[in-house]
Write a protein that holds these residues in place. Structure first.
Motif, mmCIF file in Angstrom:
data_model
loop_
_atom_site.group_PDB
_atom_site.id
_atom_site.type_symbol
_atom_site.label_atom_id
_atom_site.label_comp_id
_atom_site.label_asym_id
_atom_site.label_seq_id
_atom_site.Cartn_x
_atom_site.Cartn_y
_atom_site.Cartn_z
ATOM 1 N N GLY A 105 -15.999 3.696 -2.137
ATOM 2 C CA GLY A 105 -15.218 4.730 -2.824
ATOM 3 C C GLY A 105 -13.966 5.189 -2.100
ATOM 4 N N SER A 106 -13.612 4.542 -0.976
ATOM 5 C CA SER A 106 -12.384 4.932 -0.281
ATOM 6 C C SER A 106 -11.175 4.357 -1.003
ATOM 7 C CB SER A 106 -12.375 4.399 1.157
ATOM 8 O OG SER A 106 -13.485 4.848 1.871
ATOM 9 N N GLU A 107 -10.037 5.014 -0.801
ATOM 10 C CA GLU A 107 -8.779 4.454 -1.309
ATOM 11 C C GLU A 107 -8.229 3.578 -0.198
ATOM 12 O OE1 GLU A 107 -5.911 7.448 -2.403
ATOM 13 O OE2 GLU A 107 -4.388 5.896 -2.733
ATOM 14 N N VAL A 108 -8.154 2.262 -0.435
ATOM 15 C CA VAL A 108 -7.826 1.365 0.664
ATOM 16 C C VAL A 108 -6.858 0.264 0.231
ATOM 17 C CG1 VAL A 108 -9.989 0.092 0.276
ATOM 18 C CG2 VAL A 108 -8.815 -0.181 2.449
ATOM 19 N N ALA A 109 -5.879 0.018 1.101
ATOM 20 C CA ALA A 109 -4.955 -1.101 0.914
ATOM 21 C C ALA A 109 -5.206 -2.105 2.032
ATOM 22 C CB ALA A 109 -3.513 -0.608 0.956
ATOM 23 N N PHE A 110 -5.069 -3.386 1.713
ATOM 24 C CA PHE A 110 -5.211 -4.419 2.739
ATOM 25 C C PHE A 110 -3.917 -5.215 2.820
ATOM 26 C CE2 PHE A 110 -6.045 -8.836 3.955
ATOM 27 C CZ PHE A 110 -6.515 -8.616 5.241
ATOM 28 N N VAL A 111 -3.394 -5.349 4.029
ATOM 29 C CA VAL A 111 -2.169 -6.109 4.260
ATOM 30 C C VAL A 111 -2.514 -7.368 5.050
ATOM 31 C CG1 VAL A 111 0.128 -6.072 5.303
ATOM 32 C CG2 VAL A 111 -0.843 -3.960 4.349
ATOM 33 N N GLY A 112 -2.194 -8.527 4.499
ATOM 34 C CA GLY A 112 -2.507 -9.768 5.193
ATOM 35 C C GLY A 112 -1.712 -10.923 4.608
ATOM 36 N N ARG A 113 -2.056 -12.105 5.042
ATOM 37 C CA ARG A 113 -1.316 -13.300 4.631
ATOM 38 C C ARG A 113 -2.289 -14.377 4.173
ATOM 39 N NH1 ARG A 113 4.289 -14.219 5.767
ATOM 40 N NH2 ARG A 113 4.756 -16.434 5.643
ATOM 41 N N ARG A 114 -1.972 -15.026 3.070
ATOM 42 C CA ARG A 114 -2.805 -16.079 2.503
ATOM 43 C C ARG A 114 -1.974 -17.341 2.332
ATOM 44 N NH1 ARG A 114 -2.535 -15.609 -4.057
ATOM 45 N NH2 ARG A 114 -2.502 -17.860 -3.731
#
Ligand SMILES: Nc1ncnc2c1ncn2[C@@H]1O[C@H](COP(=O)(O)OP(=O)(O)OP(=O)(O)O)[C@@H](O)[C@H]1O
Ligand SMILES: [Mg+2]
Length: 296
Positions: A51-60
Protein backbone atom coordinates in the motif's frame (compact mmCIF):
# COMPACT_ATOMS: atom_id res chain seq x y z
CA UNK A 1 1.95 9.01 3.19
CA UNK A 2 5.61 9.49 2.25
CA UNK A 3 6.32 8.77 -1.39
CA UNK A 4 9.21 6.32 -1.73
CA UNK A 5 11.58 6.47 -4.67
CA UNK A 6 13.65 3.31 -5.16
CA UNK A 7 16.69 3.64 -7.42
CA UNK A 8 18.08 0.23 -8.18
CA UNK A 9 18.48 -2.95 -10.13
CA UNK A 10 15.92 -4.84 -12.21
CA UNK A 11 16.54 -8.44 -13.20
CA UNK A 12 14.96 -11.61 -14.48
CA UNK A 13 15.63 -14.40 -11.98
CA UNK A 14 15.91 -17.96 -13.21
CA UNK A 15 15.40 -19.95 -10.03
CA UNK A 16 16.63 -23.55 -10.14
CA UNK A 17 15.60 -25.49 -7.02
CA UNK A 18 17.52 -28.75 -6.75
CA UNK A 19 15.54 -31.64 -5.33
CA UNK A 20 18.68 -33.67 -4.49
CA UNK A 21 22.22 -32.74 -3.36
CA UNK A 22 24.11 -31.04 -6.24
CA UNK A 23 25.95 -33.59 -8.38
CA UNK A 24 28.86 -31.36 -9.47
CA UNK A 25 30.04 -32.04 -13.01
CA UNK A 26 26.93 -34.16 -13.58
CA UNK A 27 23.14 -33.65 -13.57
CA UNK A 28 20.77 -32.86 -10.69
CA UNK A 29 16.96 -32.87 -10.96
CA UNK A 30 15.46 -29.45 -10.26
CA UNK A 31 12.40 -27.26 -10.61
CA UNK A 32 13.28 -24.26 -12.78
CA UNK A 33 11.10 -21.14 -12.95
CA UNK A 34 11.52 -17.54 -14.16
CA UNK A 35 10.56 -14.49 -12.10
CA UNK A 36 10.86 -10.73 -12.00
CA UNK A 37 13.79 -9.88 -9.73
CA UNK A 38 16.50 -7.37 -8.90
CA UNK A 39 16.90 -6.24 -5.33
CA UNK A 40 15.68 -2.67 -5.88
CA UNK A 41 12.72 -3.72 -8.03
CA UNK A 42 11.77 -6.40 -5.47
CA UNK A 43 11.72 -3.81 -2.67
CA UNK A 44 9.51 -1.57 -4.82
CA UNK A 45 7.11 -4.46 -5.57
CA UNK A 46 6.74 -5.42 -1.88
CA UNK A 47 6.22 -1.76 -0.90
CA UNK A 48 3.52 -1.31 -3.53
CA UNK A 49 1.51 -4.40 -2.58
CA UNK A 50 1.66 -3.25 1.06
CA UNK A 51 0.00 0.00 0.00
CA UNK A 52 2.95 2.41 -0.17
CA UNK A 53 3.21 5.01 -2.90
CA UNK A 54 6.38 3.95 -4.68
CA UNK A 55 8.31 4.79 -7.83
CA UNK A 56 11.11 2.61 -9.20
CA UNK A 57 13.92 4.06 -11.30
CA UNK A 58 16.04 1.61 -13.28
CA UNK A 59 17.20 0.46 -16.68
CA UNK A 60 15.95 -2.41 -18.85
CA UNK A 61 16.89 -3.89 -22.21
CA UNK A 62 14.88 -3.37 -25.42
CA UNK A 63 13.86 -7.02 -25.16
CA UNK A 64 10.78 -9.03 -24.26
CA UNK A 65 12.12 -9.69 -20.77
CA UNK A 66 12.39 -5.93 -20.24
CA UNK A 67 8.82 -5.40 -21.42
CA UNK A 68 7.59 -8.16 -19.11
CA UNK A 69 9.49 -6.73 -16.14
CA UNK A 70 8.02 -3.29 -16.86
CA UNK A 71 4.45 -4.61 -17.06
CA UNK A 72 4.91 -6.67 -13.88
CA UNK A 73 5.99 -3.62 -11.92
CA UNK A 74 2.97 -1.69 -13.17
CA UNK A 75 0.81 -4.67 -12.13
CA UNK A 76 2.08 -4.31 -8.56
CA UNK A 77 1.17 -0.63 -8.64
CA UNK A 78 4.74 0.64 -8.88
CA UNK A 79 5.28 3.87 -10.80
CA UNK A 80 7.96 2.23 -12.98
CA UNK A 81 10.35 4.72 -14.55
CA UNK A 82 12.45 2.40 -16.68
CA UNK A 83 14.85 3.67 -19.31
CA UNK A 84 15.28 1.32 -22.27
CA UNK A 85 18.88 0.51 -23.12
CA UNK A 86 19.31 0.21 -26.91
CA UNK A 87 22.11 -2.38 -26.67
CA UNK A 88 22.34 -4.16 -23.34
CA UNK A 89 19.85 -6.86 -22.39
CA UNK A 90 17.68 -6.78 -19.29
CA UNK A 91 19.74 -7.99 -16.32
CA UNK A 92 19.59 -11.70 -15.56
CA UNK A 93 20.33 -13.70 -12.46
CA UNK A 94 20.66 -17.45 -12.06
CA UNK A 95 19.55 -18.45 -8.57
CA UNK A 96 20.69 -21.90 -7.49
CA UNK A 97 18.73 -23.17 -4.52
CA UNK A 98 20.10 -26.34 -2.97
CA UNK A 99 17.85 -29.13 -1.69
CA UNK A 100 18.42 -27.63 1.80
CA UNK A 101 17.02 -24.26 0.69
CA UNK A 102 20.14 -22.04 0.72
CA UNK A 103 20.81 -20.03 -2.40
CA UNK A 104 23.73 -18.82 -4.53
CA UNK A 105 23.39 -16.13 -7.20
CA UNK A 106 25.16 -15.78 -10.54
CA UNK A 107 24.25 -12.32 -11.81
CA UNK A 108 24.70 -10.48 -15.09
CA UNK A 109 23.62 -6.85 -14.58
CA UNK A 110 23.05 -6.19 -18.32
CA UNK A 111 21.29 -2.84 -18.74
CA UNK A 112 21.53 -2.10 -14.99
CA UNK A 113 25.25 -1.43 -15.44
CA UNK A 114 24.51 1.51 -17.74
CA UNK A 115 22.13 3.40 -15.42
CA UNK A 116 23.22 7.02 -15.71
CA UNK A 117 22.39 10.26 -13.98
CA UNK A 118 20.30 11.31 -17.00
CA UNK A 119 18.00 8.36 -16.23
CA UNK A 120 16.91 9.92 -12.92
CA UNK A 121 13.57 11.73 -13.32
CA UNK A 122 14.03 15.01 -11.46
CA UNK A 123 10.29 15.29 -10.70
CA UNK A 124 10.65 12.38 -8.24
CA UNK A 125 13.23 14.16 -6.11
CA UNK A 126 10.97 16.46 -4.15
CA UNK A 127 10.88 17.56 -0.51
CA UNK A 128 8.98 15.12 1.69
CA UNK A 129 9.74 12.07 -0.46
CA UNK A 130 12.13 9.29 0.58
CA UNK A 131 14.96 7.76 -1.47
CA UNK A 132 15.92 4.11 -1.06
CA UNK A 133 19.14 3.45 -2.94
CA UNK A 134 19.85 -0.19 -3.75
CA UNK A 135 23.42 -1.03 -2.79
CA UNK A 136 23.93 -2.83 -6.10
CA UNK A 137 23.63 0.45 -8.04
CA UNK A 138 26.34 2.04 -5.89
CA UNK A 139 28.63 -0.99 -5.75
CA UNK A 140 28.64 -1.57 -9.52
CA UNK A 141 31.29 0.94 -10.69
CA UNK A 142 29.56 1.70 -13.98
CA UNK A 143 26.25 2.69 -12.36
CA UNK A 144 27.94 4.43 -9.42
CA UNK A 145 27.70 7.94 -10.93
CA UNK A 146 23.91 7.47 -11.13
CA UNK A 147 23.79 6.29 -7.51
CA UNK A 148 25.82 9.28 -6.36
CA UNK A 149 23.64 11.62 -8.41
CA UNK A 150 20.52 10.14 -6.77
CA UNK A 151 22.04 10.72 -3.31
CA UNK A 152 22.91 14.28 -4.25
CA UNK A 153 19.45 15.03 -5.73
CA UNK A 154 17.84 13.61 -2.57
CA UNK A 155 20.13 15.70 -0.38
CA UNK A 156 19.33 18.87 -2.34
CA UNK A 157 15.59 18.15 -2.03
CA UNK A 158 15.97 17.51 1.72
CA UNK A 159 14.64 13.96 1.29
CA UNK A 160 15.29 11.20 3.82
CA UNK A 161 17.58 8.46 2.48
CA UNK A 162 18.07 4.75 3.16
CA UNK A 163 20.65 2.44 1.59
CA UNK A 164 21.21 -1.29 1.71
CA UNK A 165 24.37 -3.37 1.57
CA UNK A 166 23.40 -5.41 -1.54
CA UNK A 167 25.45 -8.56 -0.99
CA UNK A 168 28.58 -9.34 1.02
CA UNK A 169 30.92 -10.45 -1.79
CA UNK A 170 30.45 -7.43 -4.11
CA UNK A 171 30.51 -5.15 -1.05
CA UNK A 172 33.84 -6.64 -0.04
CA UNK A 173 35.20 -6.21 -3.58
CA UNK A 174 34.25 -2.51 -3.44
CA UNK A 175 35.70 -2.10 0.06
CA UNK A 176 34.10 -0.87 3.27
CA UNK A 177 35.63 2.58 3.28
CA UNK A 178 34.39 3.75 -0.14
CA UNK A 179 30.91 2.41 0.63
CA UNK A 180 30.77 4.19 3.99
CA UNK A 181 32.09 7.41 2.50
CA UNK A 182 29.81 7.44 -0.55
CA UNK A 183 26.72 6.82 1.57
CA UNK A 184 27.65 9.39 4.18
CA UNK A 185 24.53 11.42 5.00
CA UNK A 186 22.07 8.52 4.60
CA UNK A 187 19.65 8.28 7.54
CA UNK A 188 19.21 4.51 7.57
CA UNK A 189 21.43 1.57 6.60
CA UNK A 190 19.93 -1.90 6.14
CA UNK A 191 22.45 -4.78 5.98
CA UNK A 192 22.57 -8.48 6.72
CA UNK A 193 25.05 -10.03 9.16
CA UNK A 194 27.67 -10.77 6.51
CA UNK A 195 27.51 -7.24 5.11
CA UNK A 196 27.73 -5.76 8.64
CA UNK A 197 30.86 -7.84 9.11
CA UNK A 198 32.40 -6.63 5.83
CA UNK A 199 31.70 -2.99 6.78
CA UNK A 200 33.02 -3.16 10.35
CA UNK A 201 35.23 -6.23 10.75
CA UNK A 202 33.06 -7.17 13.79
CA UNK A 203 31.73 -10.71 14.06
CA UNK A 204 29.03 -9.89 16.57
CA UNK A 205 26.05 -8.20 14.85
CA UNK A 206 25.06 -5.97 17.80
CA UNK A 207 28.63 -4.71 18.02
CA UNK A 208 28.79 -4.20 14.26
CA UNK A 209 25.51 -2.26 14.44
CA UNK A 210 26.95 -0.07 17.20
CA UNK A 211 30.04 0.68 15.09
CA UNK A 212 27.82 1.51 12.11
CA UNK A 213 25.83 4.07 14.12
CA UNK A 214 28.97 6.22 13.96
CA UNK A 215 28.19 6.52 10.24
CA UNK A 216 24.40 6.32 10.07
CA UNK A 217 21.88 7.63 12.65
CA UNK A 218 19.86 4.40 12.32
CA UNK A 219 21.03 0.91 11.42
CA UNK A 220 19.20 -2.37 10.85
CA UNK A 221 21.02 -5.70 10.77
CA UNK A 222 19.06 -8.68 9.42
CA UNK A 223 19.93 -11.86 11.27
CA UNK A 224 18.52 -14.64 9.11
CA UNK A 225 16.66 -17.16 11.33
CA UNK A 226 17.29 -14.89 14.36
CA UNK A 227 15.19 -12.04 12.94
CA UNK A 228 16.66 -8.55 12.89
CA UNK A 229 18.00 -5.82 15.14
CA UNK A 230 17.84 -2.03 15.10
CA UNK A 231 20.39 0.35 16.59
CA UNK A 232 20.47 4.13 16.83
CA UNK A 233 23.35 4.76 19.20
CA UNK A 234 21.30 4.23 22.38
CA UNK A 235 22.59 1.50 24.71
CA UNK A 236 20.01 -1.23 23.99
CA UNK A 237 19.30 -2.19 20.36
CA UNK A 238 15.75 -3.36 19.51
CA UNK A 239 15.43 -6.97 18.39
CA UNK A 240 12.57 -8.83 16.72
CA UNK A 241 12.60 -12.61 16.21
CA UNK A 242 11.77 -14.19 12.86
CA UNK A 243 8.40 -15.95 12.88
CA UNK A 244 8.72 -19.74 12.71
CA UNK A 245 8.01 -20.94 9.19
CA UNK A 246 6.35 -24.27 8.47
CA UNK A 247 8.04 -24.50 5.12
CA UNK A 248 10.58 -22.15 3.52
CA UNK A 249 10.16 -22.81 -0.17
CA UNK A 250 12.83 -20.44 -1.46
CA UNK A 251 14.79 -17.87 0.56
CA UNK A 252 15.37 -15.48 -2.37
CA UNK A 253 13.92 -12.05 -1.84
CA UNK A 254 13.61 -12.47 1.94
CA UNK A 255 16.06 -9.65 2.57
CA UNK A 256 14.37 -7.36 0.04
CA UNK A 257 10.93 -8.06 1.49
CA UNK A 258 12.31 -7.36 4.97
CA UNK A 259 13.63 -4.01 3.80
CA UNK A 260 10.26 -3.03 2.31
CA UNK A 261 8.42 -4.19 5.43
CA UNK A 262 10.71 -2.15 7.67
CA UNK A 263 10.73 1.02 5.57
CA UNK A 264 7.08 2.03 5.57
CA UNK A 265 6.46 1.87 9.35
CA UNK A 266 9.88 3.47 9.90
CA UNK A 267 8.86 6.36 7.62
CA UNK A 268 5.56 6.56 9.52
CA UNK A 269 7.63 7.08 12.70
CA UNK A 270 6.33 3.86 14.27
CA UNK A 271 8.50 2.36 17.07
CA UNK A 272 11.56 0.53 15.62
CA UNK A 273 10.40 -2.77 17.14
CA UNK A 274 7.13 -2.53 15.20
CA UNK A 275 9.03 -1.83 11.97
CA UNK A 276 11.32 -4.83 12.62
CA UNK A 277 8.33 -7.11 13.22
CA UNK A 278 6.75 -5.93 9.99
CA UNK A 279 10.01 -6.53 8.13
CA UNK A 280 10.22 -10.08 9.47
CA UNK A 281 6.57 -10.67 8.53
CA UNK A 282 7.17 -9.72 4.89
CA UNK A 283 10.44 -11.71 4.82
CA UNK A 284 8.47 -14.77 5.92
CA UNK A 285 5.96 -14.20 3.12
CA UNK A 286 8.80 -13.99 0.59
CA UNK A 287 10.44 -17.14 1.94
CA UNK A 288 7.22 -19.10 1.73
CA UNK A 289 6.88 -18.63 -2.04
CA UNK A 290 9.05 -19.33 -5.06
CA UNK A 291 10.72 -16.22 -6.50
CA UNK A 292 11.57 -12.98 -4.78
CA UNK A 293 8.33 -11.04 -5.24
CA UNK A 294 4.76 -11.14 -3.97
CA UNK A 295 2.26 -13.20 -5.96
CA UNK A 296 -0.57 -11.07 -7.32
N1 LIG B 1 16.19 -19.48 8.19
C1 LIG B 1 15.28 -18.53 8.41
N2 LIG B 1 14.19 -18.76 9.16
C2 LIG B 1 13.27 -17.81 9.38
N3 LIG B 1 13.37 -16.55 8.91
C3 LIG B 1 14.42 -16.26 8.16
C4 LIG B 1 15.44 -17.21 7.87
N4 LIG B 1 16.36 -16.62 7.08
C5 LIG B 1 15.93 -15.36 6.89
N5 LIG B 1 14.78 -15.13 7.54
C6 LIG B 1 14.00 -13.86 7.55
O1 LIG B 1 14.41 -13.07 6.45
C7 LIG B 1 15.01 -11.85 6.91
C8 LIG B 1 16.17 -11.48 6.01
O2 LIG B 1 17.08 -12.57 5.95
P1 LIG B 1 18.66 -12.38 5.98
O3 LIG B 1 19.07 -11.95 7.33
O4 LIG B 1 19.25 -13.64 5.42
O5 LIG B 1 18.87 -11.13 4.99
P2 LIG B 1 19.43 -11.17 3.51
O6 LIG B 1 20.70 -11.97 3.48
O7 LIG B 1 19.45 -9.78 3.04
O8 LIG B 1 18.29 -11.94 2.77
P3 LIG B 1 18.45 -13.04 1.64
O9 LIG B 1 19.17 -14.18 2.31
O10 LIG B 1 17.03 -13.29 1.27
O11 LIG B 1 19.26 -12.40 0.55
C9 LIG B 1 15.41 -12.12 8.36
O12 LIG B 1 15.45 -10.89 9.07
C10 LIG B 1 14.29 -13.04 8.80
O13 LIG B 1 13.14 -12.30 9.13
MG1 LIG C 1 20.80 -14.01 3.78
Amino acid sequence: MTRIVVVGDLMTDTVARATLPLARGSDTPATVTMHGGGSGANIAAWLAVEGSEVAFVGRRGADIAGRNRDMELMGYGVDARLVMDPERPTGTCVVMVTHKGDHTLLSDPGANAALSRDDLPEDLFTPGAHLHLSGYTLINASSRPAALAALSLAHDADMSVSVDGASAAPLERMGAEPFLEFTNGAHLLVVNEAQAHVLTGREEPAQAARVLTAWYPEVVVKLGPDGALYANGRPEPAHAPAPALDRAVDGTGGGDAFCAGFLQPWLDKKPPYEALVNGCRLASSARSLVGPRPVL
